[in-house]
Enzyme design. Sequence first.
Site, PDB file in Angstrom:
ATOM      1  CG  ASP A  87      10.298  39.658 -33.780  1.00  0.00           C
ATOM      2  OD1 ASP A  87       9.593  39.256 -34.024  1.00  0.00           O
ATOM      3  OD2 ASP A  87      11.864  38.504 -33.968  1.00  0.00           O
TER       4      ASP A  87
HETATM    5  C1  GLC Z   1      14.299  40.351 -28.860  1.00  0.00           C
HETATM    6  C2  GLC Z   1      14.920  41.026 -29.235  1.00  0.00           C
HETATM    7  C3  GLC Z   1      14.506  41.757 -30.734  1.00  0.00           C
HETATM    8  C4  GLC Z   1      14.800  39.935 -31.751  1.00  0.00           C
HETATM    9  C5  GLC Z   1      13.598  38.993 -30.774  1.00  0.00           C
HETATM   10  C6  GLC Z   1      14.254  38.563 -31.537  1.00  0.00           C
HETATM   11  O1  GLC Z   1      13.333  40.189 -28.389  1.00  0.00           O
HETATM   12  O2  GLC Z   1      15.245  42.227 -28.389  1.00  0.00           O
HETATM   13  O3  GLC Z   1      16.120  42.589 -31.443  1.00  0.00           O
HETATM   14  O4  GLC Z   1      13.842  40.468 -33.000  1.00  0.00           O
HETATM   15  O5  GLC Z   1      13.946  39.025 -29.703  1.00  0.00           O
HETATM   16  O6  GLC Z   1      13.451  36.873 -30.782  1.00  0.00           O
HETATM   17  C1  GLC Z   2      15.448  41.458 -35.248  1.00  0.00           C
HETATM   18  C2  GLC Z   2      14.683  40.461 -35.427  1.00  0.00           C
HETATM   19  C3  GLC Z   2      13.995  40.634 -36.889  1.00  0.00           C
HETATM   20  C4  GLC Z   2      12.968  41.207 -35.986  1.00  0.00           C
HETATM   21  C5  GLC Z   2      13.837  42.973 -35.382  1.00  0.00           C
HETATM   22  C6  GLC Z   2      12.501  43.941 -35.640  1.00  0.00           C
HETATM   23  O1  GLC Z   2      16.252  42.144 -35.905  1.00  0.00           O
HETATM   24  O2  GLC Z   2      16.013  39.402 -36.270  1.00  0.00           O
HETATM   25  O3  GLC Z   2      13.089  39.194 -36.922  1.00  0.00           O
HETATM   26  O4  GLC Z   2      12.664  41.702 -37.345  1.00  0.00           O
HETATM   27  O5  GLC Z   2      14.325  42.149 -35.033  1.00  0.00           O
HETATM   28  O6  GLC Z   2      11.954  43.317 -33.576  1.00  0.00           O
END
Ligand code: GLC
Ligand code: GLC
Length: 843
Positions: A506
């Site tokens: 993400d």
């Molecule tokens: C933030 C977190 C990430 C997560 C995302 C979801 O960027 O660092 O881990 O997946 O939020 O919205």
């Molecule tokens: C968080 C989010 C997941 C994403 C991951 C890596 O765990 O929930 O959707 O894939 O971060 O960013």
Amino acid sequence: MRFGHFDDQHREYVIERPDTPLPWINYLGNEAYFGIISNTAGGYSFYKDARLRRLTRYRYNNAPLDMGGRYIYLRDDDPHLSGSFDTLRTTPRTWSPSWMPVRRSLDSYECRHGMGYTTIKSELAGIESQTRYFIPLGDNLEIWELTLTNRRSETADLSVFSAVEFALWDANDDATNFQRNYSVGEVEVDCSSSAGGEGVIYHKTEYRERRDHFAYLACSEPLAGFDTDRGAFLGPYRGWDAPQAVEAGQLSGSIAHGWQPIGAQHVKVRLKAGEQKKVIFILGYHENPKDAKFDPPDSQTINKCTVLPIIARYLNADEVEKAFVALRKYWDGLLGKFTVNTPDVHTDRMVNIWNAYQVVITFNMSRSASYFESGIGRGMGFRDSNQDLLGFMHLIPERARERILDLAATQLPTGGAYHQYQPLTKRGNNDVGGNFNDDPLWLVLSVAAYLKETGDWSILDEAVPYDNVPGTEKPLHEHLQRSIQYTLDRLGPHRLPLIGRADWNDCLNLNCFSDTPGQSFQTTTNKEGKVAESVFIAGLFVLAAKEMAVLVESHQSNVEGTPQTFDLQPSTFYLNAASEMEKVVWAAGWDGDWFRRAYDDFGHVLGSKENDEGRIFIEPQGICVMAGLGMEDGRAEKALNSVAEHLATPHGIVLHQPGFTRYYLHLGEISTYPAGYKENAGIFCHTNPWIMIAETMIGRGDKALDYYLRINPSAREELSDVHRCEPYVYAQMIAGKDAPAHGEAKNSWLTGTAAWNYVAITQWILGIQPTYDGLQVAPVIPSAWDGFEAVRNYRGVRYEIKVERRGPGNSIQLEVDGLPIAGTVVPFPPQGTKQVGVLVIVK
Ligand code: GLC
Ligand code: GLC
């Protein structure tokens, strides 16, 4: 260093001292009413949605970190005692049997977190208390069953106080909109003794208007007093650690009007030497029909005719015991569906107990409510929930089915998907929207896993709307087809899939270019998005397209007569699409020693020797090998050797190396974290099982189990002072080698790590995997293991599996009920068979 120990026989983790490095929590409830509870009774409860229906208040990022919960205070009413909250006084007057919030040292303390319940037991000055917290199956309430024992040689006069802080309205509003919510609080206290509801405290804020639900706190014993106003209970300038009313031994009968409604009850208990007494408290949620909210109808008094029988039932100790036994049986049943007995205790403990349990919790919560997720921000994630399902199918297939259909209903007509949906309404979250280009492909994996587990082909014909719009219903198989097509419609300059807002990572935001503080990296898109491409999505696409091909073929051979409506493409379509994509990966996504990660908005490569930072990433190595790339020509092995060389640490495998040492406008959030944390080169545990799976695919069982044990929480128990999070569940992240706190875990419980590790160990290392044609048993175990045993319930049949190693390799010979068979798949037995014995010879 440890802070407790595992009690595997009772499926409990036993915490031996209250001051764990972080609050170590458990979950209560498995249906609609849920609670989070820490080892010192902190936490909160909610009905279905931790934002819109949270019953009790919890302030995150508090000091101390874990303040607020299901508190019980004990007071020694001996008139010769004086003083109160002076915790150094040798003769204690008041204390918390859960240590918090008073924090007076206890003579003994033990917290047992079990499957859906938590028991906190302690003793001070000869008074033993044990509180069992759980949520009975089928009802929307929680029970705190307190058992007091007087271990002194003389009679003890005690006061017991319960206290919760109510907040049954929007939890976001509760933390922000004080000009309103200081004025809306309302309670009712039932002082009548006729209907059996005497002393029940009702929290009914907003009940006068659009809510048809309320919370209540009830007690099994006659009350010596109550308070419903926080100020009256605590006293001005005091906190939960030293309530004035507890000190005085007297509640004032306050009725909250606005400000902070609470529920506090006072029970007096006289215990002779050796005597024991139970006091039961119930905290509950109840809904009334909209047209029968009040009694009498033209009043503002809550209609209690349907809630009182529920309260009466659970204030009865025998009923409470029955409900607890039923809860235990329920978990025995669930966890009994798959058990293993291997040479490794950490494997057994996680597979048989804690990893399966965490899979259920992540299924229930997605990423919504934990001690790191506030319950306000995120709902159910589309990619998250689809992956959470992968480990859950065999546990409660009916609920998996429902979840799949809910997820598919938040798909958009383009085949794309809302990134998240709200659990209460099941509607896609408009604030976050879609365009995370990996999202729809995960649906293919979850549906395929569901079909292999259940053989329930009818799910493909379920009519499911797009974007929840009535009238747009199409059979689920069309949703799958659109998921695949979505990628094909969005290819970039190298013909790799366009990344959109982000792929699985993400924080790799190649179209964001944010230079404004506070902007969302996930939803701000400043670029057209027609250039940046993801090798990860390419790998995921190959995996999903191959799944589709097998699905289509299996459908043809398993379901008589293809329904008219079955408009999936023939399997060759998916196989061709997969092989086209593979060609593209080899042309543009292979760096010589590993798979590349992406191309940015300028068309520059990321995850390549050409880069100074972010030269190699874990995600494409895992997913591309899982999709079968490079299996024949040694490139899979090469990629995995590069992982071992550049990314593996004793605490797990980091996301990439080198970590980003500064902010890169064109890479986004990934470079906002200091190196070693989270998506910037942290050990993002979710990805580690992909490498374990890939290692088994190239036959390296030693390596796979080695990686498995590096992040296995139980195997890290001895490091609890470094790891700091709970030793019984996975955390999302362990700080990577660039971080000063290398090895420290964060964000425990709600992570895709749970499902993926469960899949890696059970389906690939132990090798027990449902297929369309039967149960595959093809272990890739370490060379030092002489075998293992497993019991797997699969489509109503109990498979008793015994694996024997008779040579150093991974070749498999199966005997089914004594007869050798070819291949590694145990075919479905004749109808009516209850049990099958499988002997697996590994050579
Ligand atoms: C933030 C977190 C990430 C997560 C995302 C979801 O960027 O660092 O881990 O997946 O939020 O919205
Ligand atoms: C968080 C989010 C997941 C994403 C991951 C890596 O765990 O929930 O959707 O894939 O971060 O960013």
